[in-house]
Design a protein around this motif. Structure first.
Motif, short mmCIF file in Angstrom:
data_model
loop_
_atom_site.label_atom_id
_atom_site.label_comp_id
_atom_site.label_asym_id
_atom_site.label_seq_id
_atom_site.Cartn_x
_atom_site.Cartn_y
_atom_site.Cartn_z
N GLY A 162 0.81 -1.20 0.00
CA GLY A 162 0.00 0.00 0.00
C GLY A 162 0.85 1.25 0.00
O GLY A 162 2.06 1.21 0.17
N ILE A 163 0.16 2.36 -0.24
CA ILE A 163 0.80 3.68 -0.18
C ILE A 163 -0.02 4.56 0.74
O ILE A 163 -1.24 4.66 0.59
N ARG A 164 0.65 5.14 1.70
CA ARG A 164 0.01 6.09 2.61
C ARG A 164 0.18 7.47 2.01
O ARG A 164 1.29 7.95 1.83
N LYS A 165 -0.92 8.10 1.70
CA LYS A 165 -0.90 9.40 1.04
C LYS A 165 -0.51 10.52 2.01
O LYS A 165 -1.00 10.56 3.14
N GLU A 166 0.37 11.41 1.54
CA GLU A 166 0.81 12.57 2.31
C GLU A 166 1.12 12.21 3.76
O GLU A 166 0.73 12.88 4.70
N TRP A 167 1.86 11.15 3.94
CA TRP A 167 2.12 10.57 5.26
C TRP A 167 3.19 11.31 6.04
O TRP A 167 3.12 11.43 7.25
N ASN A 168 4.23 11.78 5.35
CA ASN A 168 5.34 12.44 6.03
C ASN A 168 5.53 13.86 5.52
O ASN A 168 5.49 14.10 4.32
N ARG A 169 5.76 14.74 6.46
CA ARG A 169 6.03 16.13 6.11
C ARG A 169 7.53 16.35 6.05
O ARG A 169 8.27 15.87 6.90
N ASN A 170 7.97 17.08 5.04
CA ASN A 170 9.38 17.44 4.95
C ASN A 170 9.48 18.87 4.45
O ASN A 170 8.47 19.57 4.32
N ALA A 171 10.68 19.33 4.18
CA ALA A 171 10.89 20.73 3.79
C ALA A 171 10.16 21.10 2.50
O ALA A 171 9.83 22.25 2.28
N ASP A 172 9.89 20.11 1.66
CA ASP A 172 9.22 20.36 0.38
C ASP A 172 7.71 20.20 0.46
O ASP A 172 7.03 20.33 -0.56
N GLY A 173 7.18 19.86 1.61
CA GLY A 173 5.74 19.63 1.74
C GLY A 173 5.45 18.24 2.26
O GLY A 173 6.14 17.76 3.16
N TRP A 174 4.46 17.59 1.69
CA TRP A 174 4.05 16.26 2.13
C TRP A 174 4.50 15.22 1.13
O TRP A 174 4.52 15.45 -0.07
N GLU A 175 4.86 14.04 1.67
CA GLU A 175 5.33 12.95 0.81
C GLU A 175 4.59 11.66 1.14
O GLU A 175 4.36 11.35 2.31
N ASP A 176 4.25 10.93 0.09
CA ASP A 176 3.63 9.62 0.27
C ASP A 176 4.68 8.63 0.76
O ASP A 176 5.88 8.84 0.63
#
Length: 189
Positions: A162-176
């Motif tokens: 599976g893929i967790r959508k917008e799971w982690n926040r980083n300097a560029d925004g949200w990452e799956d």
């Protein structure tokens, strides 16, 4: 040639011809301090603050505690040939009821990466988790941008489930984030 009937040592069960996994030693403190406080690895480990030597010393002092008590097992990856520590590998969030644990790995020195140490350490840890600990499954979480880790884990048998959508926040925004599992096929159901 005589056949030995002596049982394997715990350390023999955590090795192959390339790497050995061992408990952290007091002499590993400065190396762990450098690896844990390298901001370039914080993104993949979900770390946002430095770790003190005091905390790492406590971790080393408690490394002998039982997995069932602390729900985590972190080991040093050491080369067989040079007996050189090159990284860490761990089982975390161990769940004794559901017989599963997360897996994390770090090759601390960038000059030691892409030499096969991570793959070999992962294979040794999986064998230990399934054959000795009798876990039903291991899992990991990998950011979509971390294609090197994705390739490593799928190479040793993990499947993306599976893929967790917008799971982690980083300097560029949200990452799956990919969620991967490896189920113990040898285990009797």
């Amino acid at each position: 040639m005589a056949v030995t009937t002596e049982p394997l040592l715990w350390s023999d069960q955590l090795a192959n011809e390339i790497v050995r996994l061992r408990a952290p030693e007091p002499s590993d403190l400065e190396l762990l301090y450098a690896w844990e406080n390298n901001p370039s690895t914080w993104k993949v480990s979900n770390t946002i603050a430095p770790v003190s030597r005091y905390i790492l010393q406590q971790f080393i002092d408690n490394a002998s505690k039982d997995l069932f008590e602390v729900r985590q097992l972190r080991l040093i990856i050491e080369t067989i040939k040079e007996h050189k520590p090159v990284g860490t590998i761990e089982l975390y969030d161990f769940d004794p009821f559901h017989l599963r644990a997360g897996v994390g790995i770090l090759i601390g020195d960038t000059s030691e990466r892409r030499k096969g140490y991570a793959e070999n350490a992962l294979r040794v840890l999986i064998a230990y988790a399934f054959d000795i600990l009798c876990l039903h499954q291991v899992y990991c979480n990998i950011a979509l941008s971390n294609q090197i880790s994705l390739k490593l884990f799928t190479k040793v048998g993990f499947s993306v489930i599976g893929i967790r959508k917008e799971w982690n926040r980083n300097a560029d925004g949200w990452e799956d984030e990919y969620f991967l599992q490896l189920i113990n096929q040898k285990q009797i159901h």
